[in-house]
Enzyme design. Sequence first.
Site, PDB file in Angstrom:
ATOM      1  N   HIS A  90       0.578  -1.268   0.110  1.00  0.00           N
ATOM      2  CA  HIS A  90       0.125   0.042  -0.012  1.00  0.00           C
ATOM      3  C   HIS A  90       0.847   1.130   0.027  1.00  0.00           C
ATOM      4  CE1 HIS A  90       0.401   0.165   4.452  1.00  0.00           C
ATOM      5  NE2 HIS A  90       0.511   1.291   4.180  1.00  0.00           N
ATOM      6  N   ASP A 129       0.117  -7.529   1.525  1.00  0.00           N
ATOM      7  CA  ASP A 129       0.697  -6.135   1.659  1.00  0.00           C
ATOM      8  C   ASP A 129       2.021  -6.070   1.795  1.00  0.00           C
ATOM      9  OD1 ASP A 129       0.207  -3.413   1.948  1.00  0.00           O
ATOM     10  OD2 ASP A 129       0.084  -3.299   4.073  1.00  0.00           O
ATOM     11  N   SER A 171       4.650   2.326   8.032  1.00  0.00           N
ATOM     12  CA  SER A 171       4.307   1.151   7.275  1.00  0.00           C
ATOM     13  C   SER A 171       5.763   0.753   6.600  1.00  0.00           C
ATOM     14  CB  SER A 171       3.273   1.803   6.324  1.00  0.00           C
ATOM     15  OG  SER A 171       2.087   1.656   7.092  1.00  0.00           O
TER      16      SER A 171
END
Length: 364
Positions: free
Chosen positions: A100, A130, A207
């Site tokens: 993402h 992911d 992230s």
Amino acid sequence: MKPTSLAMAFLLGLLVAAGLFLLRSVPEPVAPRVITPRGELAPQEETVIALFEAARGSVVSITTEERVLDPWTRRAVDVPRGTGSGFVWDAQGHIVTNAHVVRGASGARVRLADGRQVAASLVGAAPRHDLAVLRIDTRADPPAPLPVGESEGLRVGQSVLAIGNPFGLDWTLTTGIVSALDREIPSESGTIQGLIQTDAAINPGNSGGPLIDSAGRLIGVNTAIFSPSGSSAGIGFAVPVDVVNRVVPQLIRTGRYRPPVLGVVHDERITELARRRGIEGVLVLGVEPGSPAAQAGLRAARQDASGGLVPMDTIRAVDGRRVASSADLRDALEEHAPGDEVTLTVRRDGDDVEIDVVLGAPQP
């Protein structure tokens, strides 16, 4: 004495008196307090500092770009899109991050711990997990990769460290513990399962950064937080390193991730309808010719004279791991590689039978 002289003497006296008053009202200088010696750092502090300093160089900051059309010049230009974190995977310049982080980006730049910024190209992504892999030019002399650990033996309560770039604050360290295991969260690509939950503060920008154990080994990739406010609320999630170590090499090799092949056709809607009829497991709707399932003799459901579905084989477990949905079956199979032999527990003719199957490789 003349009046003028008297006035001058009076004024002089006033000035002297005022000066004396001011001198009395000025506080004496206050010396700084004596510093109390710190002494040695606690062993736990020394350990955390050493772990951070050893891992910091392998963590990178990622800035993505998006190509947009300038309404005035009608030319396509790249503008900043977002930021995230990543880490060096190997000596060939591969960088692991979240899918993402780079989704929809037209380009990316990687900033190394020494301040250098280098362009990065996308190698491949696995949105369902992911995960994504970028690559930088090896002439940039990338730092050493992080040591890789394992997530299979993790226990709730273990100490963990997260390193990343939350809110653009580069190379930030947070610490915590493993709060829970085998969590699942929704994502744009479906449900991500088997995640590590941690209370180490993870915020936007973290992230793609590494989750590290107390031995300095990579045990997960920070992927998401659960927070009504959008900031850390003590619940963060990471993709386990066992998944990373299975997915990333295939992304590097082929640019995409495809799990090993069983060769059965199944549908979650049909499985749900069967479950309502008391049939537990994943209903086999079809068997691909020449597939491992066909070679193992799995049988597909058939239609009766009235067009109704007649179940034949229903997969209830893989190597003893119960499967109740199509997602469960996919996750169980993804824990293996092509060529692995698995034991399927299959409901057939009212009995549970065990069938050994050697998983196949996906077609190129």
